[in-house]
Scaffold this motif. Sequence first.
Motif, PDB file in Angstrom:
ATOM      1  N   LEU A   1      55.533 -93.050 -86.431  1.00 45.99           N
ATOM      2  CA  LEU A   1      54.943 -92.334 -87.728  1.00 45.99           C
ATOM      3  C   LEU A   1      55.777 -90.997 -88.029  1.00 45.99           C
ATOM      4  O   LEU A   1      55.586 -90.670 -89.398  1.00 45.99           O
ATOM      5  N   ILE A   2      56.392 -90.358 -87.134  1.00 44.76           N
ATOM      6  CA  ILE A   2      57.143 -89.238 -87.592  1.00 44.76           C
ATOM      7  C   ILE A   2      58.099 -89.351 -88.822  1.00 44.76           C
ATOM      8  O   ILE A   2      58.006 -88.589 -89.854  1.00 44.76           O
ATOM      9  N   PRO A   3      58.825 -90.593 -88.893  1.00 45.92           N
ATOM     10  CA  PRO A   3      59.561 -90.754 -90.122  1.00 45.92           C
ATOM     11  C   PRO A   3      58.894 -90.884 -91.476  1.00 45.92           C
ATOM     12  O   PRO A   3      59.401 -90.402 -92.505  1.00 45.92           O
ATOM     13  N   LYS A   4      57.677 -91.258 -91.357  1.00 46.73           N
ATOM     14  CA  LYS A   4      56.927 -91.325 -92.554  1.00 46.73           C
ATOM     15  C   LYS A   4      56.301 -90.003 -92.919  1.00 46.73           C
ATOM     16  O   LYS A   4      56.075 -89.556 -94.050  1.00 46.73           O
ATOM     17  N   LEU A   5      55.654 -89.159 -91.856  1.00 47.59           N
ATOM     18  CA  LEU A   5      55.177 -88.021 -92.095  1.00 47.59           C
ATOM     19  C   LEU A   5      56.132 -86.809 -92.524  1.00 47.59           C
ATOM     20  O   LEU A   5      55.932 -86.019 -93.330  1.00 47.59           O
ATOM     21  N   SER A   6      57.434 -87.028 -91.959  1.00 49.54           N
ATOM     22  CA  SER A   6      58.418 -85.873 -92.074  1.00 49.54           C
ATOM     23  C   SER A   6      59.125 -86.236 -93.542  1.00 49.54           C
ATOM     24  O   SER A   6      59.966 -85.334 -93.697  1.00 49.54           O
ATOM     25  N   GLN A   7      58.909 -87.194 -94.289  1.00 47.83           N
ATOM     26  CA  GLN A   7      59.308 -87.292 -95.720  1.00 47.83           C
ATOM     27  C   GLN A   7      59.199 -86.031 -96.358  1.00 47.83           C
ATOM     28  O   GLN A   7      59.729 -85.782 -97.349  1.00 47.83           O
ATOM     29  N   ASP A   8      57.954 -85.349 -96.357  1.00 47.45           N
ATOM     30  CA  ASP A   8      57.565 -84.395 -97.362  1.00 47.45           C
ATOM     31  C   ASP A   8      56.597 -83.310 -96.506  1.00 47.45           C
ATOM     32  O   ASP A   8      55.978 -82.252 -97.115  1.00 47.45           O
ATOM     33  N   ARG A   9      56.713 -83.176 -95.090  1.00 55.49           N
ATOM     34  CA  ARG A   9      56.196 -82.328 -94.309  1.00 55.49           C
ATOM     35  C   ARG A   9      57.151 -81.667 -93.323  1.00 55.49           C
ATOM     36  O   ARG A   9      58.009 -82.365 -92.874  1.00 55.49           O
ATOM     37  N   LYS A  10      56.893 -80.539 -92.810  1.00 54.12           N
ATOM     38  CA  LYS A  10      57.773 -80.108 -91.632  1.00 54.12           C
ATOM     39  C   LYS A  10      56.946 -80.433 -90.410  1.00 54.12           C
ATOM     40  O   LYS A  10      55.669 -79.826 -90.230  1.00 54.12           O
ATOM     41  N   VAL A  11      57.367 -81.333 -89.692  1.00 57.01           N
ATOM     42  CA  VAL A  11      56.503 -81.902 -88.528  1.00 57.01           C
ATOM     43  C   VAL A  11      56.984 -81.275 -87.271  1.00 57.01           C
ATOM     44  O   VAL A  11      58.352 -81.175 -86.835  1.00 57.01           O
ATOM     45  N   VAL A  12      56.110 -80.687 -86.528  1.00 56.69           N
ATOM     46  CA  VAL A  12      56.474 -79.931 -85.312  1.00 56.69           C
ATOM     47  C   VAL A  12      55.628 -80.715 -84.265  1.00 56.69           C
ATOM     48  O   VAL A  12      54.317 -80.586 -84.214  1.00 56.69           O
TER      49      VAL A  12
END
Length: 291
Positions: A75-86
């Motif tokens: 899921l991280i590759p999808k969420l991090s396209q336009d978010r700063k994922v921590v």
Amino acid sequence: MKRLQRTATFLKPIVFIAILMITTSQSNGQTVKPSSSGYVPANGTQVYYEIYGEGKPLILLHGAYYTIQLNWGQLIPKLSQDRKVVAIELQGHGHTPYSDRSLSRTTLASDVEKVMDYLNIESADVAGYSFGGQIAYQFAIQSPKRLRKLVIISAAHKTAGWVPEVTSGFKKMKPELFANSPLQAAYDAVAPDKSKWTKFLEQMMALAGQPFDLGDDNIAKIAAPVLIISGDNDGMDKIELAKTYKLLGGDHSADLQPMPKSQLAIVPGQSHVSLMRQTDLLKVYLENFLK
């Protein structure tokens, strides 16, 4: 596989299925490397984090016994396209070392705030799955000013939120049933001290076997919008889930009064573990809710 089949009659389905599905999903889909990672001093221990992408911060909290990659890797590759994922690994999980300090939801939620302090994040959206969802609820209760929006995936704020088979299964779990499993392989691959595996399991299982209740009154006081996502057969008691949604201001006719700020999604045909494999669907839910 034969070892897993022999222990299946003892392990409740939520545990056995989790191990099998991790086995078949570890290499599927796109992966990305974190732009940065490290450790944060927090309440007497060191908490590991990874950062992906840029934009508004979204903090991810994994389920019990998981690592960042096992829980969020697809899921991280999808969420991090336009978010700063921590993404954070909780006490004893993954890169975060085992600690003899008392394991509590309050302390783990405080660890999350310490990571935010260290990374200069004033406030963030927070998403938690399973055990991570419990910590996310606790974070919302004790650090409301640091929270924008909350996403709870297949998690309850009290023991009564699970069906009886699940709570019974928690009490029967033993460390030896996880020996040589994909969960142990993932732990061994990144843990700073692999010899702590059994102690880590014992610590987590002791906590899982204890009844808990974060308080209906506390849930009702959460001011941030909350998205609850649950599989229709994920082990959560749907009557209790509806009560939780009502505590958050939902469960009324939006044709007659304003749409509530919180949302509830019941995903058909999904178990506790298979729900996390619906990455495209989860991405849509999260993006629509968080934007």
